[in-house]
Design an enzyme around this catalytic site. Structure first.
Site, PDB file in Angstrom:
ATOM      1  CB  SER A 187      -0.829   0.036   1.205  1.00 49.82           C
ATOM      2  OG  SER A 187      -1.970   1.088   1.159  1.00 49.82           O
ATOM      3  CB  THR A 188       1.382   3.964   2.564  1.00 51.63           C
ATOM      4  OG1 THR A 188      -0.246   4.035   2.622  1.00 51.63           O
ATOM      5  CG2 THR A 188       1.973   5.426   2.343  1.00 51.63           C
ATOM      6  CG  HIS A 214      -4.332  -0.820  -0.589  1.00 49.37           C
ATOM      7  ND1 HIS A 214      -3.966  -0.680   0.735  1.00 49.37           N
ATOM      8  CD2 HIS A 214      -4.820  -1.981  -0.920  1.00 49.37           C
ATOM      9  CE1 HIS A 214      -4.298  -2.043   1.372  1.00 49.37           C
ATOM     10  NE2 HIS A 214      -5.081  -2.612   0.451  1.00 49.37           N
ATOM     11  CG  MET A 310      -1.594   3.560   7.034  1.00 47.46           C
ATOM     12  SD  MET A 310      -2.197   5.540   6.902  1.00 47.46           S
ATOM     13  CE  MET A 310      -0.559   6.004   6.023  1.00 47.46           C
ATOM     14  CG  ASP A 313      -6.044  -5.315   2.738  1.00 42.65           C
ATOM     15  OD1 ASP A 313      -6.871  -6.430   3.050  1.00 42.65           O
ATOM     16  OD2 ASP A 313      -5.792  -4.968   1.675  1.00 42.65           O
TER      17      ASP A 313
END
Length: 374
Positions: A187-188, A214, A310, A313
């Site tokens: 993600s991030t 994401h 972050m 998930d």
């Protein structure tokens, strides 16, 4: 004392400046928020009064968001930057370039007729990012010690010590004798992390690589194009019903969950499945959705990888894969932009190996290669 977050919003459109200011102030009411309409003015203001965070429009006249970011990173390297992007393919490509230049993350500009729904979406996206920047600021700030009491009071009874957090698991038996698929969740900080991993995998890896990053629509297609230009493996945004083949990297499309199905029945060849089911962990695509599906169709022959991001998930999806006997790598905290998703797996005791980002590609290649030659 917790330092106040200083935030500068830079956008050439007055409406967006007002919307972003209102949203930021509602999420971080103690922050010092200011705004300006251009990159040049933003740089001049930062030279006089530095900010902790800049929300920077990706597309602006005169000095673009990308040019502003390049100068900002050179002059104010400690300032975090979140890009504010449109949803066109050109904006997506520009935003990926901005992430490569050091932007922390990006958020989409609010759109649609429902103004309150757009604001709510922005709040949901910005809240954890602002919390992350505030935490980084707190860690940089000196700690103010309380004054020493001249007449110390009796020490209170010691509170019971908290249990130690679970340590990463160590595989009790041999790892899988072979790997049939690599499944990655990120993600991030993911675009730059993937740019260090995917292009360094060998052309003859011998298995497919499935990735959930994401991102919204348009952005995953641009990400796949960027990676494909620098990789020896074929990289593309996944398409409904296409076969899952070795030496291919499939990136879940923004806004859709990616799963695995079997063509013609349980023993048929694996194919890509895409769906619009509700988000999980506020994410679509969701890492948990992919990992559960991979666990159901590949059993224990999975090499799972959880990278910077972050939230949590992927953790429950890893649990499902571990029940099948898979092997899991997590990115080390010191090489993550945000140590959230890997931390959730590590603290749950589900990681078999914690691997620094520069070593992830060689480690994946070694594990897959040794499994194929065994």
């Amino acid at each position: 004392m917790i330092p106040k977050l200083r935030i500068l919003i830079v956008d050439d459109t007055a409406v967006y400046r007002r919307i972003l200011t209102e949203v930021v102030e509602s999420v971080q009411p103690d922050a010092e928020v200011s705004a300006c309409p251009s990159g040049r003015l933003a740089l001049a203001r930062l030279d006089q009064a530095p900010s902790d965070l800049v929300l920077l429009d990706a597309v602006m006249p005169d000095l673009s968001g990308l040019e502003t970011l390049r100068l900002l990173r050179a002059r104010h390297p400690d300032t975090s930057v979140i890009m504010i992007s449109g949803t066109t393919s050109a904006a997506a490509s520009s935003t990926l370039d901005a992430l490569a230049l050091g932007a922390l993350e990006f958020v989409r500009k609010p759109e649609g007729a429902d103004a309150e729904a757009s604001r709510a979406e922005l709040r949901d996206v910005l809240r954890p990012l602002l919390r992350h920047v505030q935490t980084r600021l707190n860690l940089r700030s000196p700690v103010t010690l309380p004054p020493i009491r001249r007449d110390p009071e009796p020490a209170p009874a010691a509170a019971p010590s908290a249990p130690a957090p679970p340590q990463p698991s160590r595989r009790q038996g041999p790892r899988p004798s072979r790997f049939d698929v690599v499944a990655i969740g990120v993600s991030t900080g993911g675009p730059n992390a993937l740019a260090e991993v995917i292009p360094n995998l060998p052309a003859d890896l011998g298995v497919p690589v499935l990735v959930v990053q994401h991102m919204p629509p348009f952005f995953t297609a641009s990400l796949a194009e960027h990676l494909d230009k620098t990789s020896r493996l074929r990289v593309a945004e996944a398409v409904e019903g296409e076969p899952v083949l070795p030496n291919r990297v499939y990136i879940a499309p923004g806004g859709r969950h990616m799963t695995i199905r079997r063509m013609g029945g349980p023993e048929g060849p694996p194919i890509i499945g895409l769906n619009d089911n509700p988000p999980e962990n506020s994410c679509r695509p969701s890492v948990d959705v992919l990992f559960r599906s991979v666990a159901a169709h590949f059993g224990g022959t999975i090499l799972g990888v959880v990278m910077t991001g972050m939230g949590s998930d992927g953790c429950e999806g890893v649990r499902a894969m571990k029940r099948q006997g898979c092997h899991v790598l997590t990115q080390t905290e010191d090489t993550c932009v945000v140590y959230g998703m890997p931390m959730a797996v590590d603290e749950a005791g589900l990681s078999d190996e914690q691997v620094p980002l520069p070593r992830l590609a060689p480690r994946i290649a070694y594990l897959v290669g040794s499994g194929r030659s065994a």
